[in-house]
Design a protein around this motif. Structure first.
Motif, PDB file in Angstrom:
ATOM      1  N   ASP A 108       0.811  -1.213   0.000  1.00  0.00           N
ATOM      2  CA  ASP A 108       0.000   0.000   0.000  1.00  0.00           C
ATOM      3  C   ASP A 108       0.848   1.268   0.000  1.00  0.00           C
ATOM      4  O   ASP A 108       0.464   2.263   0.592  1.00  0.00           O
ATOM      5  N   GLN A 109       2.007   1.250  -0.658  1.00  0.00           N
ATOM      6  CA  GLN A 109       2.850   2.428  -0.697  1.00  0.00           C
ATOM      7  C   GLN A 109       3.156   2.827  -2.127  1.00  0.00           C
ATOM      8  O   GLN A 109       3.143   2.003  -3.035  1.00  0.00           O
ATOM      9  N   ALA A 110       3.456   4.107  -2.296  1.00  0.00           N
ATOM     10  CA  ALA A 110       3.872   4.619  -3.597  1.00  0.00           C
ATOM     11  C   ALA A 110       5.378   4.417  -3.741  1.00  0.00           C
ATOM     12  O   ALA A 110       6.109   4.395  -2.755  1.00  0.00           O
ATOM     13  N   ARG A 111       5.820   4.234  -4.986  1.00  0.00           N
ATOM     14  CA  ARG A 111       7.258   4.174  -5.275  1.00  0.00           C
ATOM     15  C   ARG A 111       7.497   5.079  -6.478  1.00  0.00           C
ATOM     16  O   ARG A 111       7.267   4.694  -7.616  1.00  0.00           O
ATOM     17  N   GLY A 144       4.545   2.104  -7.561  1.00  0.00           N
ATOM     18  CA  GLY A 144       3.957   1.472  -6.387  1.00  0.00           C
ATOM     19  C   GLY A 144       2.482   1.158  -6.562  1.00  0.00           C
ATOM     20  O   GLY A 144       1.933   1.207  -7.662  1.00  0.00           O
ATOM     21  N   GLN A 145       1.825   0.863  -5.439  1.00  0.00           N
ATOM     22  CA  GLN A 145       0.425   0.447  -5.451  1.00  0.00           C
ATOM     23  C   GLN A 145      -0.516   1.490  -4.865  1.00  0.00           C
ATOM     24  O   GLN A 145      -1.711   1.237  -4.754  1.00  0.00           O
ATOM     25  N   ALA A 146       0.019   2.665  -4.481  1.00  0.00           N
ATOM     26  CA  ALA A 146      -0.821   3.708  -3.893  1.00  0.00           C
ATOM     27  C   ALA A 146      -0.403   5.050  -4.477  1.00  0.00           C
ATOM     28  O   ALA A 146       0.722   5.202  -4.952  1.00  0.00           O
ATOM     29  N   PRO A 151      -1.101   5.075  -9.015  1.00  0.00           N
ATOM     30  CA  PRO A 151      -0.300   3.894  -9.355  1.00  0.00           C
ATOM     31  C   PRO A 151      -0.213   3.710 -10.869  1.00  0.00           C
ATOM     32  O   PRO A 151      -1.213   3.739 -11.568  1.00  0.00           O
ATOM     33  N   GLY A 152       1.001   3.573 -11.380  1.00  0.00           N
ATOM     34  CA  GLY A 152       1.229   3.382 -12.804  1.00  0.00           C
ATOM     35  C   GLY A 152       1.145   4.667 -13.614  1.00  0.00           C
ATOM     36  O   GLY A 152       1.383   4.654 -14.816  1.00  0.00           O
TER      37      GLY A 152
END
Length: 175
Positions: free
Chosen positions: A86-89, A116-118, A150-151
């Motif tokens: 649940d974190q951004a990258r 990431g996923q958030a 995300p993405g």
């Protein structure tokens, strides 16, 4: 004229030194036998994997697929490495970014991508100025952008101070 004398060599003088053989232990033979048995069993399991798979319960059948084996021995993917679910990258897409000279000033035109996923936002742009392997300096610029889903990607433009003299490489990062 000088006289040369050729003397016969002592018997065995040119041979390498002889050493006593190390005593062999039975463990070496046992290990070689165990390795041979494992190789034979592995080859038999590979050859008869379809028959073995048919005898397994349905929930266990995917275990014998090559994709499962590849997933076990492959390095973790970049998406799974270092990212909590649940974190951004946020990263700078180096292929879509460049530094140009505009009106006598250096300007970085780039894209930030969220791997990431958030959703996440950037706070600052950090640049490391290098010459070969030597770090000549670092600079940080305020870069508040986002939220980036995300993405998703977000373009940015940042005017830079003059880089240190001798700079051959600039390494950007976002925080």
């Amino acid at each position: 004229m000088p006289d040369f004398v050729i003397r016969p060599q002592a018997q065995g003088a040119g041979l390498p030194a002889l050493t006593r053989p190390q005593p062999k232990t039975p463990w070496g033979r046992w290990l070689m036998a165990a390795a041979g048995v494992l190789i034979v069993l592995g080859a038999a399991a590979f050859a008869g994997r379809d028959q073995i798979r048919a005898q397994l319960p349905p929930a266990w059948r995917p275990i014998l697929s090559l994709d499962t084996f590849r997933a076990l021995i492959a390095p973790p993917s970049t998406a799974a490495r270092g990212t909590l679910p649940d974190q951004a990258r946020l990263e700078i897409d180096l292929d879509a970014s460049r530094i140009e000279l505009v009106d006598g000033r250096y300007v970085m035109l780039g894209e930030v991508v969220n791997m990431g996923q958030a959703p996440g936002s950037t706070n600052r742009l950090k640049l490391i100025f290098r010459k070969d392997n030597d770090v000549l300096g670092e600079r940080a610029y305020l870069l508040v952008e986002g939220p980036i889903g995300p993405g998703a990607r977000l373009s940015f433009r940042q005017a830079l101070d003059d880089p240190p003299s001798g700079t051959t490489e600039i390494v950007p990062a976002v925080e």
